[in-house]
Design a protein around this motif. Structure first.
Motif, PDB file in Angstrom:
ATOM      1  N   LEU A  93      -8.168  35.489  -5.263  1.00 35.81           N
ATOM      2  CA  LEU A  93      -8.688  34.886  -6.496  1.00 35.81           C
ATOM      3  C   LEU A  93      -7.560  34.502  -7.454  1.00 35.81           C
ATOM      4  O   LEU A  93      -7.671  33.490  -8.171  1.00 35.81           O
ATOM      5  N   ARG A  94      -6.482  35.271  -7.470  1.00 35.70           N
ATOM      6  CA  ARG A  94      -5.328  34.897  -8.303  1.00 35.70           C
ATOM      7  C   ARG A  94      -4.684  33.622  -7.769  1.00 35.70           C
ATOM      8  O   ARG A  94      -4.254  32.772  -8.535  1.00 35.70           O
ATOM      9  N   GLY A  95      -4.613  33.509  -6.464  1.00 34.28           N
ATOM     10  CA  GLY A  95      -3.989  32.335  -5.856  1.00 34.28           C
ATOM     11  C   GLY A  95      -4.861  31.098  -5.892  1.00 34.28           C
ATOM     12  O   GLY A  95      -4.357  29.973  -5.885  1.00 34.28           O
ATOM     13  N   SER A  96      -6.170  31.291  -5.918  1.00 39.30           N
ATOM     14  CA  SER A  96      -7.133  30.172  -5.953  1.00 39.30           C
ATOM     15  C   SER A  96      -8.258  30.517  -6.927  1.00 39.30           C
ATOM     16  O   SER A  96      -9.369  30.851  -6.525  1.00 39.30           O
ATOM     17  N   PRO A  97      -7.968  30.470  -8.237  1.00 37.19           N
ATOM     18  CA  PRO A  97      -8.962  30.877  -9.229  1.00 37.19           C
ATOM     19  C   PRO A  97     -10.266  30.089  -9.172  1.00 37.19           C
ATOM     20  O   PRO A  97     -11.308  30.583  -9.603  1.00 37.19           O
ATOM     21  N   SER A  98     -10.231  28.901  -8.632  1.00 33.68           N
ATOM     22  CA  SER A  98     -11.458  28.094  -8.560  1.00 33.68           C
ATOM     23  C   SER A  98     -12.498  28.728  -7.639  1.00 33.68           C
ATOM     24  O   SER A  98     -13.683  28.388  -7.718  1.00 33.68           O
ATOM     25  N   LEU A  99     -12.081  29.663  -6.788  1.00 28.47           N
ATOM     26  CA  LEU A  99     -13.039  30.349  -5.916  1.00 28.47           C
ATOM     27  C   LEU A  99     -13.997  31.239  -6.709  1.00 28.47           C
ATOM     28  O   LEU A  99     -15.073  31.577  -6.216  1.00 28.47           O
ATOM     29  N   LYS A 100     -13.624  31.619  -7.919  1.00 30.06           N
ATOM     30  CA  LYS A 100     -14.472  32.488  -8.735  1.00 30.06           C
ATOM     31  C   LYS A 100     -15.847  31.877  -8.976  1.00 30.06           C
ATOM     32  O   LYS A 100     -16.814  32.602  -9.175  1.00 30.06           O
ATOM     33  N   HIS A 101     -15.926  30.556  -8.956  1.00 26.53           N
ATOM     34  CA  HIS A 101     -17.230  29.914  -9.193  1.00 26.53           C
ATOM     35  C   HIS A 101     -18.248  30.298  -8.121  1.00 26.53           C
ATOM     36  O   HIS A 101     -19.450  30.257  -8.363  1.00 26.53           O
ATOM     37  N   LEU A 102     -17.769  30.698  -6.957  1.00 25.36           N
ATOM     38  CA  LEU A 102     -18.688  31.112  -5.889  1.00 25.36           C
ATOM     39  C   LEU A 102     -19.486  32.345  -6.293  1.00 25.36           C
ATOM     40  O   LEU A 102     -20.608  32.542  -5.824  1.00 25.36           O
ATOM     41  N   PHE A 103     -18.924  33.163  -7.168  1.00 26.64           N
ATOM     42  CA  PHE A 103     -19.622  34.361  -7.622  1.00 26.64           C
ATOM     43  C   PHE A 103     -20.766  34.036  -8.581  1.00 26.64           C
ATOM     44  O   PHE A 103     -21.521  34.925  -8.961  1.00 26.64           O
ATOM     45  N   GLU A 104     -20.876  32.791  -8.967  1.00 23.26           N
ATOM     46  CA  GLU A 104     -21.999  32.345  -9.800  1.00 23.26           C
ATOM     47  C   GLU A 104     -23.090  31.698  -8.953  1.00 23.26           C
ATOM     48  O   GLU A 104     -24.146  31.346  -9.455  1.00 23.26           O
ATOM     49  N   ASP A 105     -22.836  31.542  -7.666  1.00 25.80           N
ATOM     50  CA  ASP A 105     -23.764  30.894  -6.739  1.00 25.80           C
ATOM     51  C   ASP A 105     -24.664  31.951  -6.096  1.00 25.80           C
ATOM     52  O   ASP A 105     -24.225  32.730  -5.239  1.00 25.80           O
ATOM     53  N   GLU A 106     -25.924  31.988  -6.523  1.00 22.82           N
ATOM     54  CA  GLU A 106     -26.855  33.013  -6.041  1.00 22.82           C
ATOM     55  C   GLU A 106     -27.021  32.993  -4.532  1.00 22.82           C
ATOM     56  O   GLU A 106     -27.086  34.040  -3.893  1.00 22.82           O
ATOM     57  N   LYS A 107     -27.085  31.810  -3.934  1.00 24.90           N
ATOM     58  CA  LYS A 107     -27.235  31.722  -2.476  1.00 24.90           C
ATOM     59  C   LYS A 107     -26.010  32.292  -1.763  1.00 24.90           C
ATOM     60  O   LYS A 107     -26.139  32.965  -0.751  1.00 24.90           O
ATOM     61  N   PHE A 108     -24.839  31.989  -2.266  1.00 23.32           N
ATOM     62  CA  PHE A 108     -23.609  32.530  -1.691  1.00 23.32           C
ATOM     63  C   PHE A 108     -23.640  34.053  -1.740  1.00 23.32           C
ATOM     64  O   PHE A 108     -23.366  34.727  -0.743  1.00 23.32           O
ATOM     65  N   LEU A 109     -23.999  34.605  -2.911  1.00 23.22           N
ATOM     66  CA  LEU A 109     -24.048  36.059  -3.071  1.00 23.22           C
ATOM     67  C   LEU A 109     -25.123  36.691  -2.190  1.00 23.22           C
ATOM     68  O   LEU A 109     -24.893  37.740  -1.577  1.00 23.22           O
ATOM     69  N   GLU A 110     -26.283  36.068  -2.118  1.00 30.39           N
ATOM     70  CA  GLU A 110     -27.353  36.587  -1.251  1.00 30.39           C
ATOM     71  C   GLU A 110     -26.899  36.615   0.198  1.00 30.39           C
ATOM     72  O   GLU A 110     -27.164  37.579   0.925  1.00 30.39           O
ATOM     73  N   ASN A 111     -26.225  35.554   0.609  1.00 22.24           N
ATOM     74  CA  ASN A 111     -25.718  35.450   1.977  1.00 22.24           C
ATOM     75  C   ASN A 111     -24.705  36.562   2.262  1.00 22.24           C
ATOM     76  O   ASN A 111     -24.748  37.199   3.325  1.00 22.24           O
ATOM     77  N   LEU A 112     -23.799  36.805   1.313  1.00 22.87           N
ATOM     78  CA  LEU A 112     -22.818  37.875   1.486  1.00 22.87           C
ATOM     79  C   LEU A 112     -23.507  39.210   1.710  1.00 22.87           C
ATOM     80  O   LEU A 112     -23.185  39.948   2.641  1.00 22.87           O
ATOM     81  N   TRP A 113     -24.442  39.505   0.809  1.00 26.14           N
ATOM     82  CA  TRP A 113     -25.107  40.811   0.882  1.00 26.14           C
ATOM     83  C   TRP A 113     -25.870  40.972   2.194  1.00 26.14           C
ATOM     84  O   TRP A 113     -25.781  42.013   2.835  1.00 26.14           O
ATOM     85  N   LEU A 114     -26.621  39.953   2.543  1.00 24.75           N
ATOM     86  CA  LEU A 114     -27.429  40.052   3.763  1.00 24.75           C
ATOM     87  C   LEU A 114     -26.552  40.294   4.987  1.00 24.75           C
ATOM     88  O   LEU A 114     -26.837  41.165   5.807  1.00 24.75           O
ATOM     89  N   HIS A 115     -25.467  39.535   5.099  1.00 28.95           N
ATOM     90  CA  HIS A 115     -24.551  39.742   6.226  1.00 28.95           C
ATOM     91  C   HIS A 115     -23.985  41.161   6.222  1.00 28.95           C
ATOM     92  O   HIS A 115     -23.913  41.815   7.265  1.00 28.95           O
ATOM     93  N   ALA A 116     -23.572  41.625   5.054  1.00 32.45           N
ATOM     94  CA  ALA A 116     -22.986  42.968   4.966  1.00 32.45           C
ATOM     95  C   ALA A 116     -24.016  44.046   5.291  1.00 32.45           C
ATOM     96  O   ALA A 116     -23.710  45.001   6.007  1.00 32.45           O
ATOM     97  N   ALA A 117     -25.231  43.893   4.778  1.00 31.07           N
ATOM     98  CA  ALA A 117     -26.274  44.897   5.021  1.00 31.07           C
ATOM     99  C   ALA A 117     -26.641  44.962   6.499  1.00 31.07           C
ATOM    100  O   ALA A 117     -26.818  46.054   7.048  1.00 31.07           O
ATOM    101  N   VAL A 118     -26.745  43.821   7.123  1.00 30.29           N
ATOM    102  CA  VAL A 118     -27.069  43.799   8.550  1.00 30.29           C
ATOM    103  C   VAL A 118     -25.923  44.402   9.352  1.00 30.29           C
ATOM    104  O   VAL A 118     -26.135  45.243  10.239  1.00 30.29           O
ATOM    105  N   GLN A 119     -24.702  44.006   9.039  1.00 32.90           N
ATOM    106  CA  GLN A 119     -23.540  44.516   9.766  1.00 32.90           C
ATOM    107  C   GLN A 119     -23.428  46.028   9.615  1.00 32.90           C
ATOM    108  O   GLN A 119     -23.300  46.758  10.604  1.00 32.90           O
ATOM    109  N   ALA A 120     -23.481  46.517   8.387  1.00 28.83           N
ATOM    110  CA  ALA A 120     -23.366  47.959   8.158  1.00 28.83           C
ATOM    111  C   ALA A 120     -24.556  48.703   8.754  1.00 28.83           C
ATOM    112  O   ALA A 120     -24.384  49.756   9.374  1.00 28.83           O
TER     113      ALA A 120
END
Length: 142
Positions: free
Chosen positions: A88-115
């Motif tokens: 995030l320090r090297g590419s601060p524009s990536l922070k906008h992804l944390f405002e994207d609900e679909k992106f966040l939902e996708n992260l969580w779902l993948h992590a929950a299934v994997q774990a």
């Protein structure tokens, strides 16, 4: 036989860099250069996604399988957080992804299934912690 871009990517990249540095813009391979630049952006986004999934997965295992906590999980959590912040320090524009609900939902779902698959538990399918806590070095310790 294909173009240098197709047959020797490294040689093509060096050639294009030299052309750009020399200001010989009429000779550059603009379409492929543009594609490669876009590819770098996709790669950075994919790295953030991958690291977040690993972090969330390990935090979930830490939370829901207390008796299996160990140094390995702790180190993975620390490493992923550190690498996410560096990214995030090297590419601060990536922070906008944390405002994207679909992106966040996708992260969580993948992590929950994997774990969940790894520890043989049915884990929550939606966020149970705020994102700022997930990224906080002090979150998960007891």
């Amino acid at each position: 036989m294909g173009t240098l871009y197709e047959t020797d990517f490294v040689a093509w990249a060096q050639e294009q860099a030299a052309l750009l540095r020399n200001g010989n813009l009429s000779a550059i391979d603009a379409l492929n250069i543009a594609e490669e630049i876009e590819s770098v952006g996709r790669s950075e986004r994919n790295e953030l996604k991958s690291r977040m999934i690993v972090l969330l997965s390990h935090l979930l295992k830490w939370q829901f399988q207390v008796d299996h906590r160990g140094r390995s999980w702790e180190q993975t959590i620390k490493l992923q957080r550190s690498d996410i912040w560096a990214l995030l320090r090297g590419s601060p524009s990536l922070k906008h992804l944390f405002e994207d609900e679909k992106f966040l939902e996708n992260l969580w779902l993948h992590a929950a299934v994997q774990a969940g698959d790894q520890i043989k538990l049915d884990l929550p399918r939606s966020w149970i912690w705020p994102l700022d806590l997930v990224l906080d070095d002090n979150f998960w310790r007891e």
